[in-house]
Design a protein around this motif. Sequence first.
Motif, PDB file in Angstrom:
ATOM      1  N   ILE A  59       0.908  -1.263   0.092  1.00 50.16           N
ATOM      2  CA  ILE A  59      -0.225  -0.037   0.020  1.00 50.16           C
ATOM      3  C   ILE A  59       0.830   1.230  -0.032  1.00 50.16           C
ATOM      4  CG2 ILE A  59      -1.725   1.274   1.152  1.00 50.16           C
ATOM      5  CD1 ILE A  59      -2.788  -1.595   2.373  1.00 50.16           C
ATOM      6  N   ILE A  60       1.830   1.366   0.822  1.00 49.67           N
ATOM      7  CA  ILE A  60       2.929   2.551   0.792  1.00 49.67           C
ATOM      8  C   ILE A  60       3.704   2.588  -0.584  1.00 49.67           C
ATOM      9  CG2 ILE A  60       5.118   3.232   1.905  1.00 49.67           C
ATOM     10  CD1 ILE A  60       4.049   2.041   4.328  1.00 49.67           C
ATOM     11  N   GLU A  61       3.841   1.536  -1.106  1.00 49.95           N
ATOM     12  CA  GLU A  61       4.310   1.514  -2.522  1.00 49.95           C
ATOM     13  C   GLU A  61       3.260   2.205  -3.527  1.00 49.95           C
ATOM     14  OE1 GLU A  61       6.125  -2.263  -3.866  1.00 49.95           O
ATOM     15  OE2 GLU A  61       7.372  -2.402  -2.061  1.00 49.95           O
ATOM     16  N   ILE A  62       2.136   1.812  -3.440  1.00 54.68           N
ATOM     17  CA  ILE A  62       1.131   2.642  -4.543  1.00 54.68           C
ATOM     18  C   ILE A  62       1.093   3.842  -3.968  1.00 54.68           C
ATOM     19  CG2 ILE A  62      -1.250   2.585  -4.920  1.00 54.68           C
ATOM     20  CD1 ILE A  62      -1.283  -0.779  -4.447  1.00 54.68           C
ATOM     21  N   TYR A  63       1.050   4.244  -2.733  1.00 52.98           N
ATOM     22  CA  TYR A  63       0.932   5.884  -2.381  1.00 52.98           C
ATOM     23  C   TYR A  63       2.290   6.498  -2.690  1.00 52.98           C
ATOM     24  CZ  TYR A  63       0.667   9.885   0.594  1.00 52.98           C
ATOM     25  OH  TYR A  63       0.845  11.094   0.910  1.00 52.98           O
ATOM     26  N   GLU A  64       3.510   5.748  -2.745  1.00 52.26           N
ATOM     27  CA  GLU A  64       4.709   6.628  -3.105  1.00 52.26           C
ATOM     28  C   GLU A  64       4.673   6.849  -4.600  1.00 52.26           C
ATOM     29  OE1 GLU A  64       6.619   8.102  -1.324  1.00 52.26           O
ATOM     30  OE2 GLU A  64       5.748   7.686   0.479  1.00 52.26           O
ATOM     31  N   LEU A  65       3.972   5.872  -5.343  1.00 54.26           N
ATOM     32  CA  LEU A  65       4.084   6.035  -6.920  1.00 54.26           C
ATOM     33  C   LEU A  65       2.876   7.208  -7.260  1.00 54.26           C
ATOM     34  CD1 LEU A  65       4.115   2.205  -8.088  1.00 54.26           C
ATOM     35  CD2 LEU A  65       5.732   3.839  -8.467  1.00 54.26           C
ATOM     36  N   LYS A  66       1.886   7.136  -6.476  1.00 50.50           N
ATOM     37  CA  LYS A  66       0.982   8.198  -6.736  1.00 50.50           C
ATOM     38  C   LYS A  66       1.614   9.547  -6.250  1.00 50.50           C
ATOM     39  CE  LYS A  66      -2.787   5.690  -7.973  1.00 50.50           C
ATOM     40  NZ  LYS A  66      -3.408   5.827  -9.134  1.00 50.50           N
ATOM     41  N   LYS A  67       2.282   9.569  -5.145  1.00 53.07           N
ATOM     42  CA  LYS A  67       3.237  10.682  -4.685  1.00 53.07           C
ATOM     43  C   LYS A  67       4.012  11.445  -6.093  1.00 53.07           C
ATOM     44  CE  LYS A  67       5.232  12.458  -0.697  1.00 53.07           C
ATOM     45  NZ  LYS A  67       6.075  11.861   0.669  1.00 53.07           N
ATOM     46  N   LYS A  68       4.461  10.734  -6.841  1.00 50.26           N
ATOM     47  CA  LYS A  68       5.276  11.117  -7.848  1.00 50.26           C
ATOM     48  C   LYS A  68       4.299  11.823  -8.988  1.00 50.26           C
ATOM     49  CE  LYS A  68       8.875   7.720  -7.670  1.00 50.26           C
ATOM     50  NZ  LYS A  68       9.675   6.500  -7.938  1.00 50.26           N
TER      51      LYS A  68
ATOM     52  N   TYR B 124       1.084  13.211  -8.031  1.00 49.25           N
ATOM     53  CA  TYR B 124       0.362  14.317  -7.621  1.00 49.25           C
ATOM     54  C   TYR B 124       1.111  15.418  -6.408  1.00 49.25           C
ATOM     55  CZ  TYR B 124      -3.370  11.496  -9.161  1.00 49.25           C
ATOM     56  OH  TYR B 124      -4.073  10.681  -9.903  1.00 49.25           O
ATOM     57  N   GLY B 125       2.381  14.817  -6.026  1.00 47.63           N
ATOM     58  CA  GLY B 125       3.241  15.375  -5.194  1.00 47.63           C
ATOM     59  C   GLY B 125       2.768  15.688  -3.776  1.00 47.63           C
ATOM     60  N   ILE B 126       2.718  16.684  -3.039  1.00 45.31           N
ATOM     61  CA  ILE B 126       2.279  16.886  -1.707  1.00 45.31           C
ATOM     62  C   ILE B 126       0.775  16.708  -1.416  1.00 45.31           C
ATOM     63  CG2 ILE B 126       4.286  18.379  -0.991  1.00 45.31           C
ATOM     64  CD1 ILE B 126       2.767  20.642  -0.898  1.00 45.31           C
ATOM     65  N   GLU B 127      -0.102  16.850  -2.508  1.00 45.16           N
ATOM     66  CA  GLU B 127      -1.517  16.751  -2.452  1.00 45.16           C
ATOM     67  C   GLU B 127      -1.888  15.221  -2.647  1.00 45.16           C
ATOM     68  OE1 GLU B 127      -3.461  19.786  -4.413  1.00 45.16           O
ATOM     69  OE2 GLU B 127      -2.629  21.466  -3.110  1.00 45.16           O
ATOM     70  N   THR B 128      -0.949  14.246  -2.553  1.00 49.37           N
ATOM     71  CA  THR B 128      -1.414  12.919  -2.755  1.00 49.37           C
ATOM     72  C   THR B 128      -2.502  12.472  -1.757  1.00 49.37           C
ATOM     73  OG1 THR B 128       0.828  12.604  -3.342  1.00 49.37           O
ATOM     74  CG2 THR B 128      -0.498  10.583  -2.983  1.00 49.37           C
ATOM     75  N   TYR B 129      -2.233  13.142  -0.560  1.00 46.00           N
ATOM     76  CA  TYR B 129      -3.422  12.649   0.657  1.00 46.00           C
ATOM     77  C   TYR B 129      -4.763  12.832   0.126  1.00 46.00           C
ATOM     78  CZ  TYR B 129      -4.018  17.518   1.257  1.00 46.00           C
ATOM     79  OH  TYR B 129      -4.274  18.838   1.477  1.00 46.00           O
ATOM     80  N   LYS B 130      -5.245  13.760  -0.946  1.00 46.44           N
ATOM     81  CA  LYS B 130      -6.306  13.808  -1.429  1.00 46.44           C
ATOM     82  C   LYS B 130      -6.886  12.843  -2.379  1.00 46.44           C
ATOM     83  CE  LYS B 130      -5.854  19.080  -1.707  1.00 46.44           C
ATOM     84  NZ  LYS B 130      -5.789  20.283  -2.593  1.00 46.44           N
ATOM     85  N   TYR B 131      -6.024  11.979  -2.558  1.00 44.58           N
ATOM     86  CA  TYR B 131      -6.264  10.757  -3.324  1.00 44.58           C
ATOM     87  C   TYR B 131      -6.212   9.381  -2.789  1.00 44.58           C
ATOM     88  CZ  TYR B 131      -5.695  14.391  -6.810  1.00 44.58           C
ATOM     89  OH  TYR B 131      -5.730  15.523  -7.739  1.00 44.58           O
ATOM     90  N   ILE B 132      -6.203   9.379  -1.353  1.00 45.93           N
ATOM     91  CA  ILE B 132      -6.461   8.251  -0.811  1.00 45.93           C
ATOM     92  C   ILE B 132      -7.724   7.370  -0.907  1.00 45.93           C
ATOM     93  CG2 ILE B 132      -6.634   7.397   1.694  1.00 45.93           C
ATOM     94  CD1 ILE B 132      -4.860   9.398   2.690  1.00 45.93           C
ATOM     95  N   SER B 133      -8.458   7.865  -1.363  1.00 39.57           N
ATOM     96  CA  SER B 133     -10.191   7.252  -1.727  1.00 39.57           C
ATOM     97  C   SER B 133      -9.677   6.388  -3.073  1.00 39.57           C
ATOM     98  CB  SER B 133     -11.122   8.114  -1.813  1.00 39.57           C
ATOM     99  OG  SER B 133     -11.483   8.832  -0.506  1.00 39.57           O
ATOM    100  N   GLU B 134      -9.069   7.072  -3.997  1.00 36.39           N
ATOM    101  CA  GLU B 134      -8.770   6.427  -5.451  1.00 36.39           C
ATOM    102  C   GLU B 134      -7.615   5.254  -4.998  1.00 36.39           C
ATOM    103  OE1 GLU B 134      -5.971   8.031  -8.753  1.00 36.39           O
ATOM    104  OE2 GLU B 134      -7.649   9.269  -8.618  1.00 36.39           O
TER     105      GLU B 134
END
Length: 120
Positions: free
Chosen positions: A6-15, A17-27
Amino acid sequence: MTIKDIIEIYELKKKLYGIETYKYISEIFAEIKGLHESYVKSKGIKDSEQSWRAFKGKNLEKLIIHIISNEVRDIGLEIANGNTLDKKRNISHDLDLIKRSLSINYGEFGLHLPDIDIVI
């Protein structure tokens, strides 16, 4: 699927969306839900929704701790998981003070710690 996945998926999304990745947790969790359902069905478990709720709750808490931990520590604070306060017998003096501060005194029924997920 583990929290590392899950953290790996989050970190990929972070690349993306940047610092606003937290807004995409539902996605992110919608994507993970599909993977989880496939895994559960492959194990022959019929009620994937009940399994999903427990899985999501436990791992959402861990993901949130991952997301905020650096910022919290940068301002000189620490994060404690509620289970640390509730389950452990030998906790540090500081955590014991926090536990006592959060506990509710029910008189003859004693001190009880409410349901706590994350403490900063």
